[in-house]
Each structure stands twice: as C-alpha cells, then as structure tokens.
Design a protein around this motif. Structure first.
Motif, PDB file in Angstrom:
ATOM      1  N   ARG A   1      -8.409  -1.870 -23.543  1.00  0.00           N
ATOM      2  CA  ARG A   1      -8.635  -2.942 -22.560  1.00  0.00           C
ATOM      3  C   ARG A   1      -9.639  -2.534 -21.488  1.00  0.00           C
ATOM      4  NH1 ARG A   1      -2.393  -4.961 -21.260  1.00  0.00           N
ATOM      5  NH2 ARG A   1      -1.706  -5.107 -23.448  1.00  0.00           N
ATOM      6  N   GLU A   2     -10.184  -1.321 -21.578  1.00  0.00           N
ATOM      7  CA  GLU A   2     -11.118  -0.801 -20.577  1.00  0.00           C
ATOM      8  C   GLU A   2     -10.544  -0.941 -19.172  1.00  0.00           C
ATOM      9  OE1 GLU A   2     -15.158  -2.027 -20.917  1.00  0.00           O
ATOM     10  OE2 GLU A   2     -15.332  -1.395 -23.016  1.00  0.00           O
ATOM     11  N   ILE A   3      -9.319  -0.490 -19.023  1.00  0.00           N
ATOM     12  CA  ILE A   3      -8.643  -0.537 -17.723  1.00  0.00           C
ATOM     13  C   ILE A   3      -9.162   0.578 -16.829  1.00  0.00           C
ATOM     14  CG2 ILE A   3      -6.409  -0.092 -16.614  1.00  0.00           C
ATOM     15  CD1 ILE A   3      -5.178  -1.683 -18.984  1.00  0.00           C
ATOM     16  N   VAL A   4      -9.388   0.256 -15.573  1.00  0.00           N
ATOM     17  CA  VAL A   4      -9.809   1.242 -14.583  1.00  0.00           C
ATOM     18  C   VAL A   4      -8.552   1.787 -13.906  1.00  0.00           C
ATOM     19  CG1 VAL A   4     -11.096   1.658 -12.460  1.00  0.00           C
ATOM     20  CG2 VAL A   4     -12.010   0.101 -14.197  1.00  0.00           C
ATOM     21  N   LEU A   5      -8.357   3.090 -13.965  1.00  0.00           N
ATOM     22  CA  LEU A   5      -7.187   3.748 -13.383  1.00  0.00           C
ATOM     23  C   LEU A   5      -7.647   4.667 -12.265  1.00  0.00           C
ATOM     24  CD1 LEU A   5      -4.131   4.525 -13.482  1.00  0.00           C
ATOM     25  CD2 LEU A   5      -4.755   6.263 -15.176  1.00  0.00           C
ATOM     26  N   THR A   6      -7.080   4.472 -11.063  1.00  0.00           N
ATOM     27  CA  THR A   6      -7.500   5.281  -9.920  1.00  0.00           C
ATOM     28  C   THR A   6      -6.298   5.545  -9.019  1.00  0.00           C
ATOM     29  OG1 THR A   6      -9.113   5.456  -8.107  1.00  0.00           O
ATOM     30  CG2 THR A   6      -8.137   3.282  -8.502  1.00  0.00           C
ATOM     31  N   GLY A   7      -6.514   6.382  -8.033  1.00  0.00           N
ATOM     32  CA  GLY A   7      -5.452   6.718  -7.087  1.00  0.00           C
ATOM     33  C   GLY A   7      -5.878   6.414  -5.667  1.00  0.00           C
ATOM     34  N   VAL A   8      -4.914   6.523  -4.753  1.00  0.00           N
ATOM     35  CA  VAL A   8      -5.184   6.364  -3.325  1.00  0.00           C
ATOM     36  C   VAL A   8      -4.645   7.598  -2.615  1.00  0.00           C
ATOM     37  CG1 VAL A   8      -4.503   5.134  -1.237  1.00  0.00           C
ATOM     38  CG2 VAL A   8      -5.254   3.855  -3.230  1.00  0.00           C
ATOM     39  N   PHE A   9      -5.501   8.276  -1.877  1.00  0.00           N
ATOM     40  CA  PHE A   9      -5.089   9.417  -1.070  1.00  0.00           C
ATOM     41  C   PHE A   9      -5.435   9.113   0.377  1.00  0.00           C
ATOM     42  CE2 PHE A   9      -5.672  13.807   0.605  1.00  0.00           C
ATOM     43  CZ  PHE A   9      -4.376  14.235   0.414  1.00  0.00           C
ATOM     44  N   ARG A  10      -4.433   8.665   1.115  1.00  0.00           N
ATOM     45  CA  ARG A  10      -4.607   8.274   2.508  1.00  0.00           C
ATOM     46  C   ARG A  10      -5.598   7.112   2.629  1.00  0.00           C
ATOM     47  NH1 ARG A  10      -4.755  14.648   4.086  1.00  0.00           N
ATOM     48  NH2 ARG A  10      -2.511  15.025   3.823  1.00  0.00           N
ATOM     49  N   TYR A  11      -6.688   7.271   3.404  1.00  0.00           N
ATOM     50  CA  TYR A  11      -7.543   6.125   3.737  1.00  0.00           C
ATOM     51  C   TYR A  11      -8.781   6.620   4.455  1.00  0.00           C
ATOM     52  CZ  TYR A  11      -4.145   7.452   7.183  1.00  0.00           C
ATOM     53  OH  TYR A  11      -3.312   8.227   7.960  1.00  0.00           O
ATOM     54  N   ALA A  12      -9.767   5.753   4.528  1.00  0.00           N
ATOM     55  CA  ALA A  12     -10.980   6.012   5.316  1.00  0.00           C
ATOM     56  C   ALA A  12     -11.539   4.677   5.772  1.00  0.00           C
ATOM     57  CB  ALA A  12     -12.024   6.779   4.508  1.00  0.00           C
ATOM     58  N   ASN A  13     -11.916   4.605   7.032  1.00  0.00           N
ATOM     59  CA  ASN A  13     -12.573   3.412   7.593  1.00  0.00           C
ATOM     60  C   ASN A  13     -11.703   2.156   7.460  1.00  0.00           C
ATOM     61  OD1 ASN A  13     -15.084   4.974   8.013  1.00  0.00           O
ATOM     62  ND2 ASN A  13     -15.220   4.914   5.779  1.00  0.00           N
ATOM     63  N   THR A  14     -10.421   2.280   7.747  1.00  0.00           N
ATOM     64  CA  THR A  14      -9.487   1.155   7.599  1.00  0.00           C
ATOM     65  C   THR A  14      -8.985   0.589   8.914  1.00  0.00           C
ATOM     66  OG1 THR A  14      -7.694   2.760   7.376  1.00  0.00           O
ATOM     67  CG2 THR A  14      -8.636   1.893   5.337  1.00  0.00           C
ATOM     68  N   TRP A  15      -9.076   1.336  10.007  1.00  0.00           N
ATOM     69  CA  TRP A  15      -8.431   0.884  11.241  1.00  0.00           C
ATOM     70  C   TRP A  15      -9.013  -0.428  11.796  1.00  0.00           C
ATOM     71  CZ3 TRP A  15      -5.853   4.975   9.830  1.00  0.00           C
ATOM     72  CH2 TRP A  15      -4.622   5.263  10.440  1.00  0.00           C
ATOM     73  N   PRO A  16     -10.315  -0.648  11.781  1.00  0.00           N
ATOM     74  CA  PRO A  16     -10.805  -1.953  12.252  1.00  0.00           C
ATOM     75  C   PRO A  16     -10.210  -3.117  11.472  1.00  0.00           C
ATOM     76  CG  PRO A  16     -12.606  -0.386  12.160  1.00  0.00           C
ATOM     77  CD  PRO A  16     -11.436   0.274  11.490  1.00  0.00           C
ATOM     78  N   THR A  17     -10.101  -2.953  10.152  1.00  0.00           N
ATOM     79  CA  THR A  17      -9.491  -4.011   9.333  1.00  0.00           C
ATOM     80  C   THR A  17      -8.019  -4.181   9.685  1.00  0.00           C
ATOM     81  OG1 THR A  17     -11.019  -3.550   7.521  1.00  0.00           O
ATOM     82  CG2 THR A  17      -8.998  -4.742   6.972  1.00  0.00           C
ATOM     83  N   ALA A  18      -7.311  -3.074   9.858  1.00  0.00           N
ATOM     84  CA  ALA A  18      -5.886  -3.136  10.193  1.00  0.00           C
ATOM     85  C   ALA A  18      -5.667  -3.897  11.492  1.00  0.00           C
ATOM     86  CB  ALA A  18      -5.311  -1.726  10.299  1.00  0.00           C
ATOM     87  N   LEU A  19      -6.444  -3.572  12.512  1.00  0.00           N
ATOM     88  CA  LEU A  19      -6.265  -4.225  13.803  1.00  0.00           C
ATOM     89  C   LEU A  19      -6.650  -5.699  13.740  1.00  0.00           C
ATOM     90  CD1 LEU A  19      -7.559  -1.324  16.060  1.00  0.00           C
ATOM     91  CD2 LEU A  19      -5.212  -2.189  15.937  1.00  0.00           C
ATOM     92  N   SER A  20      -7.638  -6.041  12.925  1.00  0.00           N
ATOM     93  CA  SER A  20      -8.011  -7.440  12.748  1.00  0.00           C
ATOM     94  C   SER A  20      -6.884  -8.226  12.079  1.00  0.00           C
ATOM     95  CB  SER A  20      -9.285  -7.544  11.924  1.00  0.00           C
ATOM     96  OG  SER A  20      -9.602  -8.887  11.625  1.00  0.00           O
ATOM     97  N   LEU A  21      -6.281  -7.638  11.048  1.00  0.00           N
ATOM     98  CA  LEU A  21      -5.181  -8.312  10.345  1.00  0.00           C
ATOM     99  C   LEU A  21      -3.983  -8.531  11.258  1.00  0.00           C
ATOM    100  CD1 LEU A  21      -5.279  -6.482   6.886  1.00  0.00           C
ATOM    101  CD2 LEU A  21      -5.968  -8.831   7.358  1.00  0.00           C
ATOM    102  N   ILE A  22      -3.686  -7.541  12.089  1.00  0.00           N
ATOM    103  CA  ILE A  22      -2.546  -7.679  13.009  1.00  0.00           C
ATOM    104  C   ILE A  22      -2.856  -8.714  14.084  1.00  0.00           C
ATOM    105  CG2 ILE A  22      -1.040  -6.478  14.632  1.00  0.00           C
ATOM    106  CD1 ILE A  22      -1.879  -3.853  13.166  1.00  0.00           C
TER     107      ILE A  22
END
Length: 367
Positions: free
Chosen positions: A272-293
């Motif tokens: 199925r040509e599935i893309v498999l990846t992981g998440v290790f913490r985050y980068a450049n997310t705080w502006p988005t987080a504060l906007s969502l809140i």
C-alpha cells in the motif's frame, strides 16, 4: 527554593535548593503550574526510561509555565513580569539538526526531567529566552503548562498530514490521544476514530473531538480506508491494527512509547506504500499551540482532573491510576484559592465545541 526530588529506588522528598541564576541569554521563571506526564510516573515506578536512568536525585516535571522574574545580560528587561509557557528544551543550536530546523533531534539536547537534567517540580527554573513563550491573559496557568503535551499532538497531526475532510484513527484515549483528537478536529479532519479499551475513556473521547469510538477487539476498526493512523498507546497490537486500517499511501505516526521492537505487517506497508514515521517531542509548535488555545479550538483546562501542591507530588504521579483521571497539575507555590475548591474530577461533558450531535450521548462521567 523548595524542590521535589526523586531519588534512586523511588523515594521522594521535598528539599531546599539554591535558586538558579539565569545565564546571559536566559530567563528565570517562577513556576506557576506543572503538568504531570506519564514519563514522570514511569521514572517514579521504574527508575528509568530506556537508556535514561535515575542514578542521582532529580527534579521531575517538564510541562510548565510561570512568570519571568529575572533575565540574563543580553535579555531585554521588558520581559520581566511576562507570563510564559516553557518549551523545556536546551538544544545545541549549532548542531546540524538544529540548523535544519529539527532542533528536537539535536544529539546534544538537554531536556527537562531527563536524567541527569533537572525539571520543573520546583519553585524556579531557568530557560533560554527563546524557549520561554509569552502567553496572553486569556490563557490560564494550567493551559500554559499543558502547551507542552499539546505540542506533541501538534507534531503528530502535522506528520499525519491530514486536513479538511480527511479521516484519522487514533489508538489510545489518554492525554496525548485526546489532544491529538482536538488538534485533528481543529485542522478540519472530518472523521476522527478513537480506539480505546477503557469504557470511561471512550465516553470522554466523544467530548474531546472523536466522531467515533471503538473498543479494540469488539468494535469494528476502519478497514483499510482511513487517511492516517496515530498511535498514542504504545501497544503493539494497536499499531498493527492501525497500519492495517490505512488506505493506500496512508500515513502511520507512532507517538506512544512501547516496546523497543515489534513485528509489523511489512507486506501491507509495502503493497500500500504506507509512510511510517515517529514523533520525538516537537519543534516550532508553541505559536500554533497558543493560537489553538486562544481561539478556543483546543480546550486544555477541561483536561485537568486533579490539583496538588509540592508536598503531594507522589500522589500527583499516581493520579493516572484513578479512574477518570486525565491530567494532574502540581502548583509548586501551593494550589491557589481560586482553584482549590474546584472539583478535581471535572466532567468534561461541560465543554462541547467539538461534539458530533449525531454520535454524542449525555453521560455523567463517574470519577
């Protein structure tokens, strides 16, 4: 200052430590609130996470917010008195990963509450000024602390690459799974399926963005037709089932910490040509987080189900064993009177901007 320390062997104490001094490009933050993460509880119960072992007393806690009370030589004094959310990372900004914008993968990272680096279950911490994000007045102290787990969810949904009208399957209705559901809904995802074995958590999931909830092994998971799968459980069987639920060219994102190795359906991934990846913490997310809140598209306050002071940290770290618990908050300076008498088991059905009226049924959540 007072600090909560975890000792090798699992003993916890509250002790006095010197107030740290900010470096040239750092700020000193008086901690207002600290969220309890599953990793904190894991260190208490097991003394290690992977290669990170508690060999000396350590201050836990990496979900934190507070007020800037001192600044380093190169930091503008206009920052004094700012309320901030702390991004608990100290990368080497000269590393190749940091220069590429992926500073979360910096091999020289010093991350809060990861041995031997102290965390935020204390009265004061220092952090680089660019990692102390100013929060607006409408963001509560608790929400400022919970920007950290929200950032994990933002990183996961970004990697899932889902948006308007898409579908996602999320395994696990713990704090990260529920936050992923909220971020997915805020991103316009049309169908959000949460797979969760606990019936109480399934009920909660409907109030935090899920359009469908299923019980693993009992409910029918989507059969090869979802656009993305996010694992927030770390359970091998959930990962396999999630991968099998993906349409061709779907994306699987692993967030939950489980076994070091697991067997995956490689023929499904390949064919199925599935893309498999992981998440290790985050980068450049705080502006988005504060906007969502700030816009109300994500509600972090509704996730708080317990409040504790510094002397009650052992109970806070065990709060995840209480039925109905989502997020425990520790106040190093003492629980404020303004929240002391609020219910410590809030009924999340009081908040409903994401509820699908076609699937929601009112239920009193028993805590």
């Amino acid at each position: 200052m007072r600090a909560s320390l975890l000792h090798p062997g699992g003993r916890m104490t509250v002790e006095h430590r010197p107030v740290p001094k900010p470096g040239s490009a750092e700020v000193l933050v008086r901690i207002g609130a600290v969220g309890v993460c599953g990793s904190d509880s894991h260190y208490l119960r097991h003394g290690r996470i992977g290669d990170h072992i508690v060999t000396e007393p350590i201050i836990l806690g990496h979900e934190a917010g507070g007020v800037i009370v001192d600044v380093g030589d190169t930091v503008s004094r206009t920052r004094l008195g700012q309320r901030v959310s702390i991004e608990p990372q100290r990368p080497d900004m000269a590393s190749r990963e940091s220069r590429r914008g992926r500073y979360n993968l910096c091999p020289h990272m010093r991350f809060f509450a990861t041995p031997p680096v102290d965390g935020a279950l204390c009265e004061y911490v220092t952090i680089g000024e660019t990692f102390a994000h100013e929060v607006p007045a409408e963001v509560s102290d608790e929400a400022a602390a919970l920007c950290e787990p929200l950032s994990v969810a933002i990183a996961a949904i970004r990697k899932a690459e889902v948006g308007m009208g898409d579908s996602v399957l999320i395994a696990g209705a713990g704090p990260i799974g529920l936050l992923c559901a909220q971020v997915a809904r805020a991103s316009g995802v049309g169908r959000i399926v949460i797979s969760e074995p606990d019936s109480l958590r399934r009920d909660m999931a409907v109030n935090f963005g899920a359009t469908d909830v299923v019980e693993p092994g009992a409910g029918a998971l989507p059969g090869g037709d979802v656009d993305a799968f996010v694992d927030a459980s770390g359970v091998a069987a959930a990962v396999v089932a999630g991968v099998r639920s993906l349409r061709p060219a779907g994306r699987a994102v692993l967030v939950g910490m489980g076994a070091d190795d697991m067997t995956l359906p490689t023929s499904v991934i390949q064919n199925r040509e599935i893309v498999l990846t992981g998440v290790f913490r985050y980068a450049n997310t705080w502006p988005t987080a504060l906007s969502l809140i700030g816009s109300g598209r994500v509600d972090l306050d509704a996730m708080v189900t317990g409040r504790f002071d510094l002397d009650e940290v052992p109970a806070a770290l065990d709060a995840d064993r209480t039925p109905g618990s989502i997020k425990a908050i520790v106040y190093p300076g003492g629980v404020p009177e303004s929240v002391r008498f609020e219910s410590t088991s809030r009924d999340s059905s009081a908040w409903r901007p994401f509820v699908n009226p076609a699937t929601h049924v009112d239920k009193e959540v028993q805590q």
